[in-house]
Design a protein around this motif. Structure first.
Motif, PDB file in Angstrom:
ATOM      1  N   THR A  48      -6.874   8.121  -4.532  1.00  0.00           N
ATOM      2  CA  THR A  48      -6.150   8.264  -3.276  1.00  0.00           C
ATOM      3  C   THR A  48      -4.854   7.471  -3.326  1.00  0.00           C
ATOM      4  O   THR A  48      -4.855   6.300  -3.717  1.00  0.00           O
ATOM      5  CB  THR A  48      -7.009   7.771  -2.096  1.00  0.00           C
ATOM      6  N   VAL A  49      -3.761   8.099  -2.921  1.00  0.00           N
ATOM      7  CA  VAL A  49      -2.451   7.443  -2.912  1.00  0.00           C
ATOM      8  C   VAL A  49      -2.058   7.165  -1.465  1.00  0.00           C
ATOM      9  O   VAL A  49      -2.289   7.989  -0.579  1.00  0.00           O
ATOM     10  CB  VAL A  49      -1.391   8.330  -3.598  1.00  0.00           C
ATOM     11  N   MET A  50      -1.468   5.990  -1.230  1.00  0.00           N
ATOM     12  CA  MET A  50      -1.050   5.590   0.108  1.00  0.00           C
ATOM     13  C   MET A  50       0.426   5.889   0.319  1.00  0.00           C
ATOM     14  O   MET A  50       1.240   5.698  -0.585  1.00  0.00           O
ATOM     15  CB  MET A  50      -1.309   4.100   0.327  1.00  0.00           C
ATOM     16  N   VAL A  98      -1.276   3.657   7.207  1.00  0.00           N
ATOM     17  CA  VAL A  98      -0.787   4.424   6.060  1.00  0.00           C
ATOM     18  C   VAL A  98      -1.475   5.779   6.064  1.00  0.00           C
ATOM     19  O   VAL A  98      -2.533   5.961   6.676  1.00  0.00           O
ATOM     20  CB  VAL A  98      -1.075   3.708   4.716  1.00  0.00           C
ATOM     21  N   ARG A  99      -0.849   6.739   5.398  1.00  0.00           N
ATOM     22  CA  ARG A  99      -1.493   8.035   5.215  1.00  0.00           C
ATOM     23  C   ARG A  99      -2.042   8.096   3.799  1.00  0.00           C
ATOM     24  O   ARG A  99      -1.335   7.821   2.834  1.00  0.00           O
ATOM     25  CB  ARG A  99      -0.512   9.182   5.445  1.00  0.00           C
ATOM     26  N   TYR A 100      -3.308   8.474   3.687  1.00  0.00           N
ATOM     27  CA  TYR A 100      -3.939   8.626   2.393  1.00  0.00           C
ATOM     28  C   TYR A 100      -3.937  10.098   1.994  1.00  0.00           C
ATOM     29  O   TYR A 100      -4.123  10.971   2.846  1.00  0.00           O
ATOM     30  CB  TYR A 100      -5.391   8.138   2.433  1.00  0.00           C
ATOM     31  N   VAL A 130     -12.147  -2.693  -5.160  1.00  0.00           N
ATOM     32  CA  VAL A 130     -12.415  -1.566  -4.263  1.00  0.00           C
ATOM     33  C   VAL A 130     -11.137  -0.814  -3.922  1.00  0.00           C
ATOM     34  O   VAL A 130     -11.129   0.041  -3.054  1.00  0.00           O
ATOM     35  CB  VAL A 130     -13.131  -2.018  -2.962  1.00  0.00           C
ATOM     36  N   GLY A 131     -10.046  -1.129  -4.613  1.00  0.00           N
ATOM     37  CA  GLY A 131      -8.883  -0.272  -4.594  1.00  0.00           C
ATOM     38  C   GLY A 131      -7.934  -0.434  -3.434  1.00  0.00           C
ATOM     39  O   GLY A 131      -7.654  -1.542  -2.960  1.00  0.00           O
ATOM     40  N   ASP A 132      -7.437   0.734  -2.950  1.00  0.00           N
ATOM     41  CA  ASP A 132      -6.291   0.761  -2.051  1.00  0.00           C
ATOM     42  C   ASP A 132      -6.534   0.089  -0.708  1.00  0.00           C
ATOM     43  O   ASP A 132      -5.635  -0.527  -0.157  1.00  0.00           O
ATOM     44  CB  ASP A 132      -5.825   2.209  -1.828  1.00  0.00           C
ATOM     45  N   GLN A 133      -7.756   0.199  -0.146  1.00  0.00           N
ATOM     46  CA  GLN A 133      -8.001  -0.415   1.159  1.00  0.00           C
ATOM     47  C   GLN A 133      -7.899  -1.936   1.089  1.00  0.00           C
ATOM     48  O   GLN A 133      -7.375  -2.575   2.004  1.00  0.00           O
ATOM     49  CB  GLN A 133      -9.397   0.001   1.681  1.00  0.00           C
ATOM     50  N   SER A 134      -8.366  -2.535  -0.006  1.00  0.00           N
ATOM     51  CA  SER A 134      -8.226  -3.984  -0.181  1.00  0.00           C
ATOM     52  C   SER A 134      -6.762  -4.376  -0.220  1.00  0.00           C
ATOM     53  O   SER A 134      -6.345  -5.361   0.390  1.00  0.00           O
ATOM     54  CB  SER A 134      -8.911  -4.421  -1.487  1.00  0.00           C
ATOM     55  N   LEU A 135      -5.970  -3.589  -0.946  1.00  0.00           N
ATOM     56  CA  LEU A 135      -4.543  -3.873  -1.036  1.00  0.00           C
ATOM     57  C   LEU A 135      -3.872  -3.756   0.323  1.00  0.00           C
ATOM     58  O   LEU A 135      -3.063  -4.612   0.709  1.00  0.00           O
ATOM     59  CB  LEU A 135      -3.888  -2.915  -2.034  1.00  0.00           C
ATOM     60  N   LEU A 136      -4.222  -2.715   1.083  1.00  0.00           N
ATOM     61  CA  LEU A 136      -3.622  -2.522   2.404  1.00  0.00           C
ATOM     62  C   LEU A 136      -3.930  -3.691   3.326  1.00  0.00           C
ATOM     63  O   LEU A 136      -3.044  -4.213   4.008  1.00  0.00           O
ATOM     64  CB  LEU A 136      -4.121  -1.215   3.018  1.00  0.00           C
TER      65      LEU A 136
END
Length: 487
Positions: free
Chosen positions: A278-280, A251-253, A226-232
């Motif tokens: 989306t980039v963080m 973080v800012r997306y 599920v991408g960036d949110q999982s990583l965050l």
């Protein structure tokens, strides 16, 4: 080595079970060779071109080839090709194949499998000491177009896609400098998701960068599908800074390459996750969310006007409905100029309940619009705004003043570039509404204090204050965030 590689690869890869994992057997100058690739992630035209070239190599030419390094230099002039080396080995061990043990050989095979699942093509040739990897990827992706949420009046019209390489190239196109670094890491024991950290080497916070690299390398995660949110969330848990009750974003997306490039040149770090458009950006404080790209695409006075409107709307979103609750609660203290806004007739449903129902209803309409086909979007707007609104007033559920207040809040929220911060503001607003409705002015103050405490105790991923440069106070930095000024 050829037979050892094939034995491991054919044992690990689901060549017979999964139709898209393929092995192509052929001969290069009389030597047996096998090409492993993932159908659907490989550019067939490029693969056929390379295959035709390899098949044209003569046996007399291959007799002179002793190892993979020589083969790459003399017989494989393909731009994106390289030999696979064991990761945890010294430089002398990497070059001397006789020093390799079973673990090193297995490590090379696992690297090859991981890269193959990323779309690269794996080549194993008889009598060559190392496996060769070739980049002939062709990811299925949509075209580069302006993001729906972050449209610009005069700015660039390109936006990130789900293709990580395309996203990095769009940033590189804007930052043509040797100090711009993009580092790659595979994350997830199952998904092995490609993650890239991009930064300016001469401006980045080296301590934060080192921490981030170590945390990404040590992440114990099975999947980042599920991408960036999982990583965050994983990163926050690793740092011990994860709080599921804190609504404010760390973080800012953004889906705009120009925004990401501008922040990178200021010293921030961008985290690019494959399969995510989306980039963080890290580290960020609350004032970073009040800036928008249109502030810089217009003359300075116009840009400052846009930023003033955005800051004003920020205050409207946060305080309009709680203050209206106080106006009704303390009608005798209401200034004459605002008396017209106080309802003269009795209302059946308490104002507090009206606002709570409207908050939920507006979010429900937003979710409905996301799942509504484009052709029916106008119908949903008409039903939600006209029919339901008119009926709710006539039936006595709501008064016109509460609907007007929530309509202004809903419209003002669209001026904020960050959806995540909008919901952080929303939860603070609801807290103040509940306090004002249940306990009056004391409850309103308590709700505001709790929100300020949340903000004051929130830390960025670098460990700095979320309210910097207000806390600790630095006027020069704060002025630059509140007003657009020449650098």
């Amino acid at each position: 080595m050829y037979e050892k590689y094939l034995k491991i690869l054919r044992k690990d890869l689901p060549l017979k079970e999964s139709f898209d994992i393929l092995e192509r057997k052929f001969r290069i100058g009389g030597r047996k060779a096998s090409m492993f690739f993932t159908d659907g992630l490989t550019n067939g035209q490029n693969a056929q071109f390379v295959l035709n070239y390899l098949l044209s190599i003569k046996a007399c030419d291959m007799e002179k080839i002793k190892d993979s390094k020589q083969f790459l230099e003399e017989k494989l002039p393909f731009l994106d090709s390289n030999a696979i080396l064991p990761q945890n080995a010294s430089e002398s061990e990497k070059e001397d194949i006789s020093k390799w043990n079973k673990e090193m050989i297995y490590d090379c095979c696992k690297q090859g499998e991981q890269k193959m699942y990323s779309g690269l093509t794996l080549l194993v040739v008889e009598e060559l000491d190392k496996m060769i990897i070739m980049d002939m990827r062709d990811y299925p992706s949509r075209s580069v177009q302006e993001p729906e949420k972050e449209k610009s009046l005069r700015g660039a019209k390109d936006g990130f896609t789900e293709n990580m390489m395309e996203n990095v190239s769009m940033i590189r196109r804007r930052i043509r400098d040797n100090n711009f670094i993009a580092k790659y890491y595979p994350v997830g024991t199952i998904s092995k998701t490609d993650v890239v950290i991009a930064y300016m080497d001469d401006k980045v916070n080296k301590k934060l960068l080192k921490q981030l690299e170590n945390e990404i390398k040590s992440l114990d995660a099975e999947s980042l599908t599920v991408g960036d949110q999982s990583l965050l969330e994983r990163l926050l848990k690793e740092k011990g800074a994860y709080n599921k009750f804190n609504p404010f974003p760390r973080v800012r997306y953004s889906q705009r390459p120009d925004i990401i490039a501008a922040h990178i040149t200021e010293g921030k770090i961008a985290i690019i996750v494959d399969n995510s458009p989306t980039v963080m950006l890290i580290p960020v404080g609350i004032f970073d969310f009040l800036q928008d790209i249109d502030d810089y695409y217009f003359p300075q006075v116009t840009g400052n006007y846009f930023r003033f409107l955005r800051t004003l709307n920020f205050l409207v979103i946060l305080f309009l409905t709680p203050v209206y609750m106080l106006i009704i609660e303390y009608e005798e203290f209401t200034p004459e100029i605002l008396k017209f806004f106080v309802p003269e007739e009795d209302f059946a449903v308490p104002i507090l309940l009206q606002f709570i129902l409207l908050e939920i209803s507006i979010d429900g309409l937003k979710l409905a619009s996301l799942n509504t086909p484009e052709s029916l979007g106008m119908s949903l707007s008409v039903i939600g705004a006209l029919i339901l609104g008119e009926f709710s007033v006539n039936s006595g559920w709501f008064i016109p003043q509460t609907i007007l207040c929530m309509a202004v809040v809903a419209l003002a929220s669209f001026t904020q570039p960050s959806i995540e911060l909008s919901y952080g503001i929303k939860f603070s607003r609801v807290l103040m509404i509940l306090g004002a409705g249940l306990l009056g002015i004391g409850g309103f103050i308590a709700g505001a204090v709790i929100s300020v405490i949340f903000l004051a105790t929130t830390r960025t991923l670098s460990g700095d204050s979320y309210l910097y440069p207000l806390v600790p106070f630095k006027w020069k930095a704060l002025k630059r965030l509140l007003f657009r000024s020449e650098k």
